[in-house]
Design an enzyme around this catalytic site. Structure first.
Site, PDB file in Angstrom:
ATOM      1  N   LYS A  41       8.709  -8.654   0.732  1.00 43.29           N
ATOM      2  CA  LYS A  41       8.843  -9.037   2.142  1.00 43.29           C
ATOM      3  C   LYS A  41      10.209  -8.666   2.705  1.00 43.29           C
ATOM      4  O   LYS A  41      10.331  -8.342   3.880  1.00 43.29           O
ATOM      5  CB  LYS A  41       8.555 -10.532   2.301  1.00 43.29           C
ATOM      6  CG  LYS A  41       7.097 -10.901   1.993  1.00 43.29           C
ATOM      7  CD  LYS A  41       6.140 -10.162   2.913  1.00 43.29           C
ATOM      8  CE  LYS A  41       4.715 -10.656   2.803  1.00 43.29           C
ATOM      9  NZ  LYS A  41       3.780  -9.998   3.721  1.00 43.29           N
ATOM     10  N   ILE A  89      -3.915 -15.743   8.723  1.00 45.33           N
ATOM     11  CA  ILE A  89      -3.118 -15.291   9.873  1.00 45.33           C
ATOM     12  C   ILE A  89      -3.779 -14.076  10.531  1.00 45.33           C
ATOM     13  O   ILE A  89      -3.877 -14.006  11.764  1.00 45.33           O
ATOM     14  CB  ILE A  89      -1.674 -14.962   9.412  1.00 45.33           C
ATOM     15  CG1 ILE A  89      -0.965 -16.263   8.994  1.00 45.33           C
ATOM     16  CG2 ILE A  89      -0.898 -14.236  10.500  1.00 45.33           C
ATOM     17  CD1 ILE A  89       0.376 -16.066   8.293  1.00 45.33           C
ATOM     18  N   TYR A 144       7.151 -11.220  -4.576  1.00 44.24           N
ATOM     19  CA  TYR A 144       6.754 -11.412  -3.176  1.00 44.24           C
ATOM     20  C   TYR A 144       7.974 -11.360  -2.247  1.00 44.24           C
ATOM     21  O   TYR A 144       7.948 -10.690  -1.212  1.00 44.24           O
ATOM     22  CB  TYR A 144       6.034 -12.754  -3.069  1.00 44.24           C
ATOM     23  CG  TYR A 144       5.498 -13.083  -1.695  1.00 44.24           C
ATOM     24  CD1 TYR A 144       4.316 -12.501  -1.236  1.00 44.24           C
ATOM     25  CD2 TYR A 144       6.163 -13.977  -0.868  1.00 44.24           C
ATOM     26  CE1 TYR A 144       3.812 -12.826   0.018  1.00 44.24           C
ATOM     27  CE2 TYR A 144       5.664 -14.304   0.386  1.00 44.24           C
ATOM     28  CZ  TYR A 144       4.487 -13.728   0.822  1.00 44.24           C
ATOM     29  OH  TYR A 144       3.990 -14.040   2.059  1.00 44.24           O
TER      30      TYR A 144
HETATM   31  P1  NAP Z   1      -4.753 -14.765   3.358  1.00 43.27           P
HETATM   32  O1  NAP Z   1      -5.480 -15.863   4.047  1.00 43.27           O
HETATM   33  O2  NAP Z   1      -4.879 -14.603   1.887  1.00 43.27           O
HETATM   34  O3  NAP Z   1      -5.102 -13.395   4.104  1.00 43.27           O
HETATM   35  C1  NAP Z   1      -4.716 -12.140   3.611  1.00 43.27           C
HETATM   36  C2  NAP Z   1      -5.857 -11.177   3.813  1.00 43.27           C
HETATM   37  O4  NAP Z   1      -5.435  -9.870   3.381  1.00 43.27           O
HETATM   38  C3  NAP Z   1      -7.087 -11.559   2.990  1.00 43.27           C
HETATM   39  O5  NAP Z   1      -8.264 -11.404   3.769  1.00 43.27           O
HETATM   40  C4  NAP Z   1      -7.042 -10.527   1.866  1.00 43.27           C
HETATM   41  O6  NAP Z   1      -8.311 -10.245   1.323  1.00 43.27           O
HETATM   42  C5  NAP Z   1      -6.493  -9.328   2.600  1.00 43.27           C
HETATM   43  N1  NAP Z   1      -6.003  -8.324   1.671  1.00 43.27           N
HETATM   44  C6  NAP Z   1      -5.448  -8.513   0.446  1.00 43.27           C
HETATM   45  N2  NAP Z   1      -5.151  -7.327  -0.099  1.00 43.27           N
HETATM   46  C7  NAP Z   1      -5.521  -6.370   0.797  1.00 43.27           C
HETATM   47  C8  NAP Z   1      -5.477  -4.964   0.779  1.00 43.27           C
HETATM   48  N3  NAP Z   1      -4.990  -4.277  -0.273  1.00 43.27           N
HETATM   49  N4  NAP Z   1      -5.936  -4.289   1.873  1.00 43.27           N
HETATM   50  C9  NAP Z   1      -6.449  -4.955   2.926  1.00 43.27           C
HETATM   51  N5  NAP Z   1      -6.542  -6.296   2.974  1.00 43.27           N
HETATM   52  C10 NAP Z   1      -6.070  -7.000   1.926  1.00 43.27           C
HETATM   53  O7  NAP Z   1      -3.177 -14.931   3.606  1.00 43.27           O
HETATM   54  P2  NAP Z   1      -2.346 -15.324   4.919  1.00 43.27           P
HETATM   55  O8  NAP Z   1      -1.592 -16.531   4.578  1.00 43.27           O
HETATM   56  O9  NAP Z   1      -3.168 -15.250   6.141  1.00 43.27           O
HETATM   57  O10 NAP Z   1      -1.293 -14.129   4.914  1.00 43.27           O
HETATM   58  C11 NAP Z   1      -1.271 -13.106   5.904  1.00 43.27           C
HETATM   59  C12 NAP Z   1       0.089 -12.439   5.843  1.00 43.27           C
HETATM   60  O11 NAP Z   1       1.096 -13.397   6.165  1.00 43.27           O
HETATM   61  C13 NAP Z   1       0.444 -11.905   4.453  1.00 43.27           C
HETATM   62  O12 NAP Z   1       1.152 -10.696   4.592  1.00 43.27           O
HETATM   63  C14 NAP Z   1       1.347 -12.984   3.888  1.00 43.27           C
HETATM   64  O13 NAP Z   1       2.213 -12.476   2.918  1.00 43.27           O
HETATM   65  C15 NAP Z   1       2.074 -13.392   5.150  1.00 43.27           C
HETATM   66  N6  NAP Z   1       2.684 -14.721   5.071  1.00 43.27           N
HETATM   67  C16 NAP Z   1       1.917 -15.830   4.897  1.00 43.27           C
HETATM   68  C17 NAP Z   1       2.545 -17.072   4.852  1.00 43.27           C
HETATM   69  C18 NAP Z   1       1.791 -18.354   4.677  1.00 43.27           C
HETATM   70  O14 NAP Z   1       2.431 -19.405   4.548  1.00 43.27           O
HETATM   71  N7  NAP Z   1       0.473 -18.357   4.693  1.00 43.27           N
HETATM   72  C19 NAP Z   1       3.948 -17.147   4.961  1.00 43.27           C
HETATM   73  C20 NAP Z   1       4.674 -15.990   5.122  1.00 43.27           C
HETATM   74  C21 NAP Z   1       4.031 -14.775   5.187  1.00 43.27           C
HETATM   75  P3  NAP Z   1      -8.757 -11.060  -0.017  1.00 43.27           P
HETATM   76  O15 NAP Z   1      -8.739 -12.524   0.373  1.00 43.27           O
HETATM   77  O16 NAP Z   1     -10.116 -10.534  -0.293  1.00 43.27           O
HETATM   78  O17 NAP Z   1      -7.714 -10.750  -1.049  1.00 43.27           O
END
Ligand code: NAP
Length: 247
Positions: free
Chosen positions: A158, A21, A154
């Protein structure tokens, strides 16, 4: 204002910009003319995102920064961006009865404390420089509202992000800073790639629109909240779920 130019000359900070995202948000904001700081804990993935960005229209350029959102030192040095989207987040799932205290702490530290530190650092910088306006977007999750099996840590983190964002909206309105939260449902990213196919199929069957969301569909909403098109909106949580858990 046409979407393609809504964010011209706006310095924007996107945490978690190296993946999923956050990466889609960087791409969307850059396509609207913003100058983007791609912040991620992973230098390599931040640079990968950087390489994918359309040049900003005023030639100021984008940059990548290694940032751990859960560390105050790391979030300390920002130039004041007038737009911030805090998309960094992690999962460490387990059933409540088995969950390690460390897994609980880690998820709260990155997702909730990280949101606090980034929001506070950006708001302090904006207030200190007397910026006339700012827009801070946090990323919660629909499971913060409804809970999810295996995600006690989690979903608690959130839910906290939503409360944090509403409080920040109340405190920061007088400085012209708006704070809003997006609540994605099930979005196809590396985070959900870890979820077993059986669970994904069950989730999809619960989504009225019948499919998982794309990161770009969350990014579109973040861009709206970042821009002046949402200038009279603050303190809201906006669900981007395909209708999952309506009502
Ligand atoms: P993602 O692809 O895993 O992206 C998250 C990014 O954040 C990764 O690049 C990760 O790096 C980085 N990260 C992790 N820990 C960090 C830290 N301490 N400081 C800085 N960067 C950090 O996940 P995503 O699905 O895009 O999620 C993005 C956001 O949307 C998150 O907050 C997630 O909880 C939220 N969300 C996602 C979904 C879903 O269905 N995908 C649903 C609801 C909410 P590494 O990969 O190196 O750890």
């Amino acid at each position: 204002m046409a979407a393609a130019t809504r964010l011209i000359s706006r310095l924007t900070l996107v945490t978690g910009g190296g993946s999923g995202i956050g990466r889609a948000v960087c791409q969307r904001l850059a396509s609207e003319g913003a100058s983007v700081v791609v912040a991620d804990i992973s230098e390599e993935s931040a640079h990968d995102t950087l390489g994918s960005l359309q040049r900003d229209l005023r030639g100021q350029g984008h940059m990548a920064a290694v940032v751990d959102v859960s560390s105050k030192e790391s979030t300390h040095y920002f130039q004041p961006p007038s737009v911030c989207v805090n998309a960094a987040g992690i999962t460490q799932d387990d059933f409540l009865l088995n969950m390690d205290e460390d897994h609980f702490d880690n998820v709260i530290r990155v997702n909730l404390k990280g949101s606090f530190l980034v929001l506070q650092a950006v708001a302090q910088a904006l207030v200190a420089c007397g910026a006339p306006k700012g827009s801070i977007v946090t990323v919660g999750s629909i499971v913060g509202k409804v809970g999810n099996i295996g995600q006690a840590n989690y979903s608690a983190s959130k839910a906290g992000v939503e409360g944090l964002t509403r409080t920040a909206a109340k405190e920061l309105s007088r400085f012209g800073i708006r704070c809003n939260c997006v609540l994605p449902g099930f979005i196809s990213t590396p985070m959900t790639d870890k979820v077993p196919e059986k669970v994904i199929s069950r989730m999809k069957s619960l989504v009225p629109l019948g499919r998982m969301g794309e990161p770009a569909e969350v990014a579109d909403v973040c861009a709206f909240l970042a821009s002046d098109d949402s200038r009279y909106i603050t303190g809201v949580s906006l669900e981007v779920t395909g209708g999952l858990f309506i009502g």
